[in-house]
Each structure stands twice: as C-alpha cells, then as structure tokens.
Design a protein around this motif. Structure first.
Motif, mmCIF file in Angstrom:
data_model
loop_
_atom_site.group_PDB
_atom_site.id
_atom_site.type_symbol
_atom_site.label_atom_id
_atom_site.label_comp_id
_atom_site.label_asym_id
_atom_site.label_seq_id
_atom_site.Cartn_x
_atom_site.Cartn_y
_atom_site.Cartn_z
ATOM 1 N N ALA A 1 0.701 -1.207 -0.079
ATOM 2 C CA ALA A 1 -0.107 0.131 -0.210
ATOM 3 C C ALA A 1 1.065 1.075 0.202
ATOM 4 N N ALA A 2 0.374 2.120 -0.889
ATOM 5 C CA ALA A 2 1.238 3.572 -0.946
ATOM 6 C C ALA A 2 0.172 4.598 0.134
ATOM 7 N N VAL A 3 0.546 4.588 1.621
ATOM 8 C CA VAL A 3 0.347 5.396 2.314
ATOM 9 C C VAL A 3 0.323 7.383 2.605
ATOM 10 N N LEU A 4 -1.283 7.591 1.159
ATOM 11 C CA LEU A 4 -0.785 8.779 0.909
ATOM 12 C C LEU A 4 -0.868 9.939 2.534
ATOM 13 N N ALA A 5 -0.269 11.386 1.887
ATOM 14 C CA ALA A 5 -0.308 12.080 3.198
ATOM 15 C C ALA A 5 -1.923 12.255 4.403
ATOM 16 N N LEU B 1 -2.044 -0.040 9.123
ATOM 17 C CA LEU B 1 -1.703 1.098 8.925
ATOM 18 C C LEU B 1 -2.627 2.834 8.970
ATOM 19 N N GLN B 2 -1.864 3.673 9.801
ATOM 20 C CA GLN B 2 -2.186 4.856 9.982
ATOM 21 C C GLN B 2 -1.761 5.681 9.211
ATOM 22 N N ALA B 3 -2.321 6.754 9.268
ATOM 23 C CA ALA B 3 -2.550 8.045 8.860
ATOM 24 C C ALA B 3 -0.468 8.064 9.307
ATOM 25 N N LYS B 4 0.198 8.810 8.071
ATOM 26 C CA LYS B 4 1.665 9.334 8.614
ATOM 27 C C LYS B 4 2.699 7.988 8.796
ATOM 28 N N SER B 5 2.215 6.954 9.845
ATOM 29 C CA SER B 5 3.326 5.789 9.723
ATOM 30 C C SER B 5 2.759 4.589 9.524
ATOM 31 N N VAL B 6 3.646 3.493 10.477
ATOM 32 C CA VAL B 6 3.101 2.862 9.964
ATOM 33 C C VAL B 6 2.432 2.306 11.771
ATOM 34 N N ASN B 7 1.184 1.493 12.444
ATOM 35 C CA ASN B 7 0.605 1.827 14.581
ATOM 36 C C ASN B 7 2.023 1.228 14.522
ATOM 37 N N PRO B 8 2.578 1.979 15.760
ATOM 38 C CA PRO B 8 3.863 2.031 16.241
ATOM 39 C C PRO B 8 3.469 1.250 17.429
ATOM 40 N N GLU B 9 2.478 0.524 18.302
ATOM 41 C CA GLU B 9 1.938 -0.061 19.412
ATOM 42 C C GLU B 9 2.398 -1.122 18.442
ATOM 43 N N LEU B 10 2.795 -1.744 17.972
ATOM 44 C CA LEU B 10 2.699 -3.539 16.716
ATOM 45 C C LEU B 10 4.029 -2.635 16.102
ATOM 46 N N LEU B 11 5.140 -2.433 16.967
ATOM 47 C CA LEU B 11 6.530 -2.468 16.269
ATOM 48 C C LEU B 11 7.077 -2.680 17.486
ATOM 49 N N ARG B 12 8.045 -3.130 16.849
ATOM 50 C CA ARG B 12 9.156 -3.673 18.395
ATOM 51 C C ARG B 12 10.714 -3.552 17.808
ATOM 52 N N TYR B 13 11.498 -2.860 18.649
ATOM 53 C CA TYR B 13 13.050 -2.273 18.734
ATOM 54 C C TYR B 13 13.707 -2.811 19.499
ATOM 55 N N GLU B 14 14.545 -3.361 19.205
ATOM 56 C CA GLU B 14 16.043 -3.424 20.525
ATOM 57 C C GLU B 14 16.983 -2.976 19.920
ATOM 58 N N LEU B 15 18.000 -3.167 20.767
ATOM 59 C CA LEU B 15 20.108 -2.503 20.964
ATOM 60 C C LEU B 15 20.025 -3.840 19.952
ATOM 61 N N HIS B 16 20.547 -3.711 18.776
ATOM 62 C CA HIS B 16 21.980 -4.689 17.747
ATOM 63 C C HIS B 16 22.617 -3.859 17.518
ATOM 64 N N ARG B 17 23.984 -4.896 17.083
ATOM 65 C CA ARG B 17 25.484 -4.304 17.138
ATOM 66 C C ARG B 17 24.935 -5.345 15.295
ATOM 67 N N VAL B 18 24.913 -3.193 14.726
ATOM 68 C CA VAL B 18 25.088 -3.923 13.090
ATOM 69 C C VAL B 18 26.076 -3.494 12.913
ATOM 70 N N TRP B 19 26.553 -3.712 11.140
ATOM 71 C CA TRP B 19 28.021 -2.546 10.212
ATOM 72 C C TRP B 19 26.781 -2.011 9.550
ATOM 73 N N VAL B 20 27.399 -0.487 10.044
ATOM 74 C CA VAL B 20 26.766 0.482 8.862
ATOM 75 C C VAL B 20 27.988 0.812 7.397
#
Length: 447
Positions: free
Chosen positions: A182-186, A324-343
């Motif tokens: 989906a392309a979620v417009l403004a 699919l909320q206006a402006k962004s994906v629903n942050p309540e459903l997203l998970r973030y963690e601290l990981h080592r990444v190659w930049v």
C-alpha cells in the motif's frame, strides 16, 4: 559505453582482487564468532546478550502453515523513545528515526529486551566457513566467485563485500507467499494491492555448486489478484548474480494489453509499478541488484536501536487498517531492540542519477539482513527512511523481514509491503521449477 567501462576499471583497481582469509581466521566462525561472522559474545553493558544459536527450532505451539507465534510475547518494553526524550538516545538512533520522531510527535519506538534470534541451517554455516577462505569479488566488485551458498564475506573488508553479504544471505530454497502492499498518502488514503508471489532461489540451495549457478541468483514471479482493475497483471524476473555482466531479465504481462512485454530496465532508479512513485527497483529487500553505481564505505560496527523480532505486526487476523495509520505504521505493533549492526555508506558515483544520492545502511551482524536505511537526495537532505521488520521463520530456519516500509519525508507519506496477516502463511516447501519463470510461462498464465 566507454565512460562506463572506464568507471568499472577504476573501481576494479580500487578493490582488492580477493577477500579470502586464512584457515585460522575462518576457524573462528562458530567459535568466538557466530557462524555467519557476528560476535558471539554480548556487550560489556549486558544490554546485548551472547548469541546462543538463535531460534533454530519452532516453539511447541507452532504448527506448519501457521503465522509464526511470538516467542517473546511476555516481554514488556524496557523504555520508549519519542520526541520528548530522543536526545538521550541520539547515539543509538539512526538519523532517519530521529527525523521520523521529530516530524511525527505522536510517534514512538518501543524498546524491548534484546534477543539474538537469527538462525540458519547448518549447511549455510558450513558453506560460510568455506567461503571465508575461497570467495572473492570479480568484475570490479560487481560479482562474486568461489561460492555457491552461505555468506560470501563473513570478514568484510569494505562496504561492497558487506552489501554482497546482504544480497546473498540465505532466504530459503523456495517461497510461495501472498502479500499486500500500500502507498499511504499524506491524508491517510490508500488502496491495497494483493500479489501472489513465487521465488525460486538458486544460490543457497542444498547441493548447489558454483557451476550450477550460471550467473543466476534467483527467479521471481508475481501475479496481481486485487484490486479487480489490476487483477491479472504479472511480472517475471530472472535475477543475475553479476548484473553488469548480464542485466536482470524481466517481463511484464498487462491485463489491459493482453500481451507480455520485455522490460528494458527494471533496476537502479527505475520506479516499481503501483507504488505511487515511492519505490525504486533497487529498494526491494532494502537493497538489491548491482552495486556498480555507488561508492561503498564500511564505516564500522555500532550498537543501534533497530526493528527486530517483529512478531506482533506479523500475527494472523490483524486488520490492515489497524496497521496502516495516517503518517506511519501503527507504532503499538512494532518492536525495536538494541543490536550491533554494520554501518555501510553508499555515495552515488558521478555520471549516474538516482533519487538517493547517498544511503546509509544498517546490517544485522547475526544475519546480514539490512534493518534500516537513511536516504539522502543530491543536496544532502535526509528525505527518507527504510525499515525491514524481521522475524525468525524458525520452521526453515531463516531470518528475514515480515514487513518493509519506506517513509517519504518530503511527501509526508509512506509505502509498505509484506502485509500478510489475513493471507495464508508462506509456503517454504512449494514445488517450483525454472520453467515457471519465463516469458512463455507468463504468457500462458495470462491467457
């Protein structure tokens, strides 16, 4: 043409002829390093645990064909990052996330305990150890030889090797999946586009040898099944390994024209159809295709807050309008963690055009999956953010994205692909053949 050849020759001269390591270095894989090259140990602060094998076996509640249950459902967020406190975490936030938080004050990142869940079959680990001593880049960095499975460069010496690790990482032998984009417009409006998709991987298949590859990475096909006005349109791609030597082949069947057309170019900055101009060909899977139009720099490894173990947004039955909320994906459903990444930073070479003149990639050390990308235009302005929200498909096992997003900061809109909550789960055992991925097959199916 002469200009292109000159650029490639200069690139070849700037890159080492090989990236092979000795046996003692390769033997570290599976010892102090995890089998794909990440550090086995956790960090000194204890906020990143040691890698202990990842999710290599399914939870007891899992049955084949299910959406993958969340093995970490009991976890609670450790903290939340939003516009009010993001300065406190600036060192661990990619610029794209910082801008997302600044421009959308109601948006937030829920930070959960870190779980290093990435896992792959043992044969991929074995092949990676072999590759460490045998794989090398060719064609000025635009191809790889001496490998037929596994990560080619578990000890990357430059950014080109690191991006090849992402491109050639294990994603299963074959997949049939039904997903929506989906392309979620403004203003929040969008139309779901549903596709039936098949992928037959050549590189990474059990028993494959370098001679079997024939410069082929995988075959890909999709058929649009909704909305009705686009239903029946389809695409076939034959993905080459060295796309400078032989460009990828692509054919599209248009329901309106009732004919199959060879696409002259489906790579680099070419826009994907039905994405409202938000997705270039090379942003699929965070990055794909030949690396020849960018200068690649391996910045190093950092501890960053990244999307990870995104099972909550993967669960069966979630209405797409809740995601699919206006402006962004629903942050309540997203998970973030601290990981080592190659930049890894990529700067567009002179003589080439692309909406993204600079990109900064963040690659998971345990899987080489790109987790996020900062996108900059030719003026140096940060114009977008890509995210890959991954899970461990522990029935394979394979670690990969379940949902991918592209935020367009200029247009205040975003594009999302991979919505499968109300579709059958991926079939990793589907029977596919090379003959399914030809212009003739596309023509037969279209008729």
């Amino acid at each position: 043409m002469l200009r292109t050849i000159a650029i490639l020759l200069l690139a070849a001269a700037a890159l080492p002829a090989q990236a092979r390591v000795d046996a003692a270095q390769a033997a570290r894989l599976g010892q102090d390093l995890m089998p794909l090259g990440g550090e086995r140990a956790g960090n000194a602060a204890g906020t990143i645990p040691p890698w202990d094998g990842g999710l290599s076996t399914p939870p007891a509640s899992f049955q084949p064909g299910m959406h993958h249950p969340d093995p970490y459902a009991a976890d609670k967020p450790v903290y939340r990052v939003d516009a009010s406190n993001q300065a406190q975490y600036k060192a661990q936030l990619a610029p794209g996330f910082q801008k997302l938080l600044e421009e959308h004050p109601g948006y937030f990142l829920s930070i959960y305990p870190t779980h290093r869940s990435a896992a792959a079959p043992q044969r991929i680990y074995d092949a990676t150890r072999y590759n460490a001593s045998n794989a090398s880049m060719i064609s000025g960095g635009n191809g790889v030889e001496g490998t037929a499975a596994g990560i080619p460069f578990p000890f990357p010496q430059n950014g080109t090797e690191a991006i090849w690790n992402h491109i050639m990482r294990y994603r299963g032998d074959q997949i049939r999946m039904i997903t929506n984009q989906a392309a979620v417009l403004a203003n929040g409006d969008y139309t779901l586009l549903k596709r039936d998709r098949d992928v037959l991987f050549i590189y990474g298949r059990e028993g494959v040898t370098p001679a079997d590859l024939d410069n082929t990475l995988f075959f890909y096909k999709y058929v649009v099944t909704a909305p009705s006005k686009l239903s029946g349109s389809s695409l076939v791609v034959q993905e080459t390994l060295d796309q400078v030597l032989a460009i990828r082949k692509a054919w599209r069947f248009s329901r309106g024209e009732r004919r199959v057309r060879r696409l002259p170019m489906l790579a680099y900055e070419a826009m994907q159809p039905d994405t409202n101009g938000m997705a270039t060909a090379d942003v699929v899977d965070a990055y794909n295709g030949a690396p020849d139009r960018y200068e690649w720099k391996l910045v190093g490894k950092q501890e960053m807050l990244m999307p990870y173990n995104s099972y909550a947004v993967h669960q069966k039955g979630i209405p797409y309008e809740k995601i699919l909320q206006a402006k962004s994906v629903n942050p309540e459903l997203l998970r973030y963690e601290l990981h080592r990444v190659w930049v890894v930073e990529a700067d567009l070479r002179k003589g080439h055009s692309h909406p993204y003149a600079k990109r900064r990639f963040y690659l998971d050390e345990d899987s080489w999956q790109i987790l996020a990308v900062d996108l900059y235009d030719k003026t140096g302005a940060l114009v977008g953010l890509q995210e890959a929200h991954p899970i461990s498909y522990y029935d394979v096992p394979m670690f990969g994205s379940t949902l991918e997003t592209i935020y367009d900061f200029k247009g205040d809109r975003y594009f999302v692909d991979g919505l499968d909550n109300n579709e059958p789960m991926y079939d990793f055992n589907v029977k596919l053949n090379k003959s399914d991925f030809t212009a003739s097959a596309l023509r037969r199916e279209g008729i």
